[in-house]
Scaffold this motif. Structure first.
Motif, PDB file in Angstrom:
ATOM      1  N   GLY A   1     -14.299 -30.511 -33.055  1.00 35.35           N
ATOM      2  CA  GLY A   1     -13.922 -29.495 -32.090  1.00 35.35           C
ATOM      3  C   GLY A   1     -12.452 -29.404 -31.778  1.00 35.35           C
ATOM      4  O   GLY A   1     -12.058 -28.683 -30.859  1.00 35.35           O
ATOM      5  N   HIS A   2     -11.612 -30.125 -32.536  1.00 38.33           N
ATOM      6  CA  HIS A   2     -10.161 -30.083 -32.281  1.00 38.33           C
ATOM      7  C   HIS A   2      -9.542 -29.014 -33.180  1.00 38.33           C
ATOM      8  O   HIS A   2      -9.374 -29.211 -34.385  1.00 38.33           O
ATOM      9  N   ASP A   3      -9.187 -27.878 -32.581  1.00 40.69           N
ATOM     10  CA  ASP A   3      -8.707 -26.735 -33.352  1.00 40.69           C
ATOM     11  C   ASP A   3      -7.207 -26.739 -33.606  1.00 40.69           C
ATOM     12  O   ASP A   3      -6.743 -26.118 -34.559  1.00 40.69           O
ATOM     13  N   ASN A   4      -6.434 -27.401 -32.762  1.00 43.16           N
ATOM     14  CA  ASN A   4      -4.981 -27.316 -32.867  1.00 43.16           C
ATOM     15  C   ASN A   4      -4.470 -28.323 -33.898  1.00 43.16           C
ATOM     16  O   ASN A   4      -3.901 -29.362 -33.570  1.00 43.16           O
ATOM     17  N   VAL A   5      -4.711 -27.990 -35.154  1.00 39.61           N
ATOM     18  CA  VAL A   5      -4.389 -28.898 -36.250  1.00 39.61           C
ATOM     19  C   VAL A   5      -3.898 -28.067 -37.431  1.00 39.61           C
ATOM     20  O   VAL A   5      -4.332 -26.920 -37.631  1.00 39.61           O
ATOM     21  N   ALA A   6      -2.976 -28.627 -38.209  1.00 40.99           N
ATOM     22  CA  ALA A   6      -2.403 -27.927 -39.357  1.00 40.99           C
ATOM     23  C   ALA A   6      -2.076 -28.941 -40.447  1.00 40.99           C
ATOM     24  O   ALA A   6      -2.041 -30.154 -40.213  1.00 40.99           O
TER      25      ALA A   6
ATOM     26  N   ASP B   1      -4.624 -37.086 -28.502  1.00 40.19           N
ATOM     27  CA  ASP B   1      -5.603 -36.782 -27.469  1.00 40.19           C
ATOM     28  C   ASP B   1      -6.056 -35.334 -27.633  1.00 40.19           C
ATOM     29  O   ASP B   1      -5.660 -34.650 -28.592  1.00 40.19           O
ATOM     30  N   ASN B   2      -6.869 -34.852 -26.724  1.00 40.22           N
ATOM     31  CA  ASN B   2      -7.437 -33.516 -26.887  1.00 40.22           C
ATOM     32  C   ASN B   2      -6.427 -32.389 -26.693  1.00 40.22           C
ATOM     33  O   ASN B   2      -6.698 -31.243 -27.038  1.00 40.22           O
ATOM     34  N   ASP B   3      -5.248 -32.708 -26.166  1.00 39.37           N
ATOM     35  CA  ASP B   3      -4.200 -31.701 -26.000  1.00 39.37           C
ATOM     36  C   ASP B   3      -3.164 -31.734 -27.113  1.00 39.37           C
ATOM     37  O   ASP B   3      -2.247 -30.903 -27.133  1.00 39.37           O
ATOM     38  N   SER B   4      -3.292 -32.656 -28.052  1.00 37.26           N
ATOM     39  CA  SER B   4      -2.282 -32.810 -29.101  1.00 37.26           C
ATOM     40  C   SER B   4      -2.353 -31.679 -30.127  1.00 37.26           C
ATOM     41  O   SER B   4      -3.432 -31.190 -30.475  1.00 37.26           O
TER      42      SER B   4
ATOM     43  N   LEU C   1       1.162 -26.701 -28.340  1.00 33.63           N
ATOM     44  CA  LEU C   1       1.853 -26.003 -29.417  1.00 33.63           C
ATOM     45  C   LEU C   1       0.806 -25.380 -30.325  1.00 33.63           C
ATOM     46  O   LEU C   1      -0.020 -26.079 -30.911  1.00 33.63           O
ATOM     47  N   GLU C   2       0.829 -24.074 -30.439  1.00 34.57           N
ATOM     48  CA  GLU C   2      -0.132 -23.384 -31.278  1.00 34.57           C
ATOM     49  C   GLU C   2       0.480 -23.141 -32.655  1.00 34.57           C
ATOM     50  O   GLU C   2       1.678 -22.928 -32.794  1.00 34.57           O
ATOM     51  N   MET C   3      -0.362 -23.157 -33.681  1.00 36.37           N
ATOM     52  CA  MET C   3       0.157 -23.060 -35.042  1.00 36.37           C
ATOM     53  C   MET C   3      -0.919 -22.558 -35.989  1.00 36.37           C
ATOM     54  O   MET C   3      -2.101 -22.525 -35.653  1.00 36.37           O
ATOM     55  N   THR C   4      -0.497 -22.160 -37.175  1.00 31.98           N
ATOM     56  CA  THR C   4      -1.417 -21.745 -38.220  1.00 31.98           C
ATOM     57  C   THR C   4      -2.005 -22.973 -38.907  1.00 31.98           C
ATOM     58  O   THR C   4      -1.465 -24.074 -38.799  1.00 31.98           O
ATOM     59  N   PRO C   5      -3.102 -22.806 -39.675  1.00 29.99           N
ATOM     60  CA  PRO C   5      -3.667 -23.952 -40.382  1.00 29.99           C
ATOM     61  C   PRO C   5      -2.725 -24.588 -41.401  1.00 29.99           C
ATOM     62  O   PRO C   5      -2.850 -25.774 -41.702  1.00 29.99           O
ATOM     63  N   LEU C   6      -1.793 -23.806 -41.939  1.00 29.12           N
ATOM     64  CA  LEU C   6      -0.828 -24.314 -42.919  1.00 29.12           C
ATOM     65  C   LEU C   6       0.562 -23.982 -42.403  1.00 29.12           C
ATOM     66  O   LEU C   6       0.883 -22.821 -42.162  1.00 29.12           O
ATOM     67  N   VAL C   7       1.389 -25.015 -42.215  1.00 25.79           N
ATOM     68  CA  VAL C   7       2.756 -24.783 -41.737  1.00 25.79           C
ATOM     69  C   VAL C   7       3.737 -25.245 -42.804  1.00 25.79           C
ATOM     70  O   VAL C   7       3.419 -26.092 -43.641  1.00 25.79           O
ATOM     71  N   ASP C   8       4.948 -24.681 -42.768  1.00 20.56           N
ATOM     72  CA  ASP C   8       5.958 -25.085 -43.738  1.00 20.56           C
ATOM     73  C   ASP C   8       6.953 -26.052 -43.102  1.00 20.56           C
ATOM     74  O   ASP C   8       6.940 -26.289 -41.887  1.00 20.56           O
ATOM     75  N   ALA C   9       7.811 -26.611 -43.936  1.00 26.26           N
ATOM     76  CA  ALA C   9       8.735 -27.642 -43.476  1.00 26.26           C
ATOM     77  C   ALA C   9       9.724 -27.104 -42.450  1.00 26.26           C
ATOM     78  O   ALA C   9      10.085 -27.809 -41.498  1.00 26.26           O
ATOM     79  N   GLN C  10      10.157 -25.873 -42.615  1.00 29.78           N
ATOM     80  CA  GLN C  10      11.103 -25.307 -41.652  1.00 29.78           C
ATOM     81  C   GLN C  10      10.457 -25.183 -40.274  1.00 29.78           C
ATOM     82  O   GLN C  10      11.089 -25.511 -39.254  1.00 29.78           O
ATOM     83  N   TRP C  11       9.219 -24.716 -40.241  1.00 25.62           N
ATOM     84  CA  TRP C  11       8.512 -24.609 -38.961  1.00 25.62           C
ATOM     85  C   TRP C  11       8.392 -25.983 -38.303  1.00 25.62           C
ATOM     86  O   TRP C  11       8.653 -26.145 -37.110  1.00 25.62           O
ATOM     87  N   LEU C  12       7.999 -26.991 -39.085  1.00 31.01           N
ATOM     88  CA  LEU C  12       7.842 -28.323 -38.520  1.00 31.01           C
ATOM     89  C   LEU C  12       9.165 -28.869 -38.019  1.00 31.01           C
ATOM     90  O   LEU C  12       9.245 -29.454 -36.929  1.00 31.01           O
ATOM     91  N   ASN C  13      10.223 -28.677 -38.774  1.00 25.99           N
ATOM     92  CA  ASN C  13      11.545 -29.145 -38.346  1.00 25.99           C
ATOM     93  C   ASN C  13      11.959 -28.495 -37.030  1.00 25.99           C
ATOM     94  O   ASN C  13      12.558 -29.141 -36.157  1.00 25.99           O
ATOM     95  N   ASP C  14      11.619 -27.220 -36.874  1.00 24.93           N
ATOM     96  CA  ASP C  14      11.982 -26.493 -35.661  1.00 24.93           C
ATOM     97  C   ASP C  14      11.226 -26.985 -34.427  1.00 24.93           C
ATOM     98  O   ASP C  14      11.649 -26.722 -33.293  1.00 24.93           O
ATOM     99  N   HIS C  15      10.105 -27.678 -34.632  1.00 23.33           N
ATOM    100  CA  HIS C  15       9.265 -28.093 -33.507  1.00 23.33           C
ATOM    101  C   HIS C  15       9.151 -29.615 -33.366  1.00 23.33           C
ATOM    102  O   HIS C  15       8.295 -30.106 -32.628  1.00 23.33           O
ATOM    103  N   LEU C  16      10.018 -30.356 -34.027  1.00 23.46           N
ATOM    104  CA  LEU C  16       9.925 -31.823 -33.988  1.00 23.46           C
ATOM    105  C   LEU C  16      10.005 -32.383 -32.573  1.00 23.46           C
ATOM    106  O   LEU C  16       9.421 -33.438 -32.288  1.00 23.46           O
ATOM    107  N   ASP C  17      10.697 -31.723 -31.689  1.00 25.18           N
ATOM    108  CA  ASP C  17      10.896 -32.249 -30.336  1.00 25.18           C
ATOM    109  C   ASP C  17       9.808 -31.829 -29.357  1.00 25.18           C
ATOM    110  O   ASP C  17       9.865 -32.204 -28.178  1.00 25.18           O
TER     111      ASP C  17
END
Length: 319
Positions: free
Chosen positions: A135-140, A104-107, A21-37
């Motif tokens: 080196g873990h870039d997929n974080v917000a 893990d490294n794919d999270s 799941l790719e994302m911006t450095p800052l996400v909002d609550a609606q975005w997170l709710n949409d991707h909970l699953d």
């Protein structure tokens, strides 16, 4: 010009697995709710005793569904070495800590601060910075934190959280360019690099001192960019102020193209400045001094600048 789009897809520097799941450095609550699953998503709640009512008991009482808890202050995200608090632990310790919360490294990791005060954001920003260093870039970071999630009326879970399996996490690389040592700061002063003090103005002026710091004042030549000015209180939840960021950068006379080092007392508030300058304002060459003033003042050989009655002075630390 600040280039930042909340909720838009963020192009990673590393090639991510197809299911990630790719994302911006800052996400909002609606975005997170949409991707909970999303199975790749790991939500890390980092509330701790430094927050207003934040700790593991608070997490058990109310949390984002599916989130996992890690104490920012007690789990091992920072450590004290050689009488200096707040330092980044060695890589092996961090790999074990990150794996223990199922990352893990794919999270895809979303970090959730309490959102109840300006200081809270620094907890999330420090964990974010740590993952980026490894080196873990997929974080917000969740803008508004858990308080904002509640405020906007999204589902809240309670009771004992579901168990999860530990994972194997390995540092992809050690991005040393994101970490500033005391020697780096000394060299930066000689090269006129931008040193940015993230502490409130009274600390910068030397009117207030942290127990972790031996002497009041700041590093000579530093510019003041107080961390709390980046957060707005909106009905009790604290959100990052994106719209006003450029004016604050201009007021501090900062150039996004120049080498920049953010610091505070122990590398907590500085993480907020690092995040907004690096990840939002796109500063191209910025590091954080995790030792900060606690490390700078541990030796009597380094100068400290302080202000009294509007007069700036520079004094050498005394034995």
């Amino acid at each position: 010009m600040i280039r930042f789009f909340v909720g838009a897809l963020f192009a990673l520097g590393l090639t991510a697995p197809a299911h990630a799941l790719e994302m911006t450095p800052l996400v909002d609550a609606q975005w997170l709710n949409d991707h909970l699953d999303n199975e790749a998503l790991v939500i890390l709640d980092v509330r701790s005793s430094i927050d207003n009512g934040g700790d593991e008991d608070s997490f058990i009482e109310a949390r984002i569904p599916g989130s996992r808890y890690t104490s920012y202050t007690h789990a091992g995200w920072r450590e004290t070495r050689d009488s200096v608090a707040g330092l980044m632990p060695e890589v092996g310790k961090l790999e074990s800590l990150i794996g223990s919360v199922g990352v893990d490294n794919d999270s895809a990791v979303v970090i959730v601060p309490a959102g109840t005060g300006a200081t809270d954001f620094g907890s999330a920003a420090r964990v974010y910075w740590t993952l980026k260093v490894l080196g873990h870039d997929n974080v917000a970071i969740l803008n508004g934190g858990f308080s904002g999630w509640q405020q906007q009326g999204f589902e809240v879970a309670s009771g004992e959280p579901a168990s999860f399996d530990a994972a194997e996490f390995k540092a992809i690389t050690l991005r040393e360019e994101l970490i500033a040592s005391t020697e780096d700061v000394e060299a930066a002063r000689d090269t006129q690099a931008q040193l940015v003090d993230a502490r409130p103005a009274d600390y910068f002026a030397g009117d207030t001192t942290s127990p972790a710091v031996r002497v009041a004042g700041t590093i000579p030549g530093a510019r003041s960019l107080p961390h709390q000015t980046h957060l707005n209180n909106q009905s009790g939840a604290y959100y990052l102020d994106i719209d006003g960021l450029q004016s604050r950068i201009n007021a501090a006379d900062l150039d996004s193209r120049e080498r920049t080092i953010a610091f505070c007392n122990t590398g907590h508030w500085a993480a907020t400045d690092w995040f907004v300058l690096s990840e939002v304002a796109n500063f191209s060459n910025i590091a954080m001094y995790d030792g900060s003033m606690a490390a700078w003042t541990i030796s009597d050989s380094r100068p400290v600048q302080f202000a009294r009655e509007g007069i700036k002075q520079v004094r050498e630390l005394l034995n």
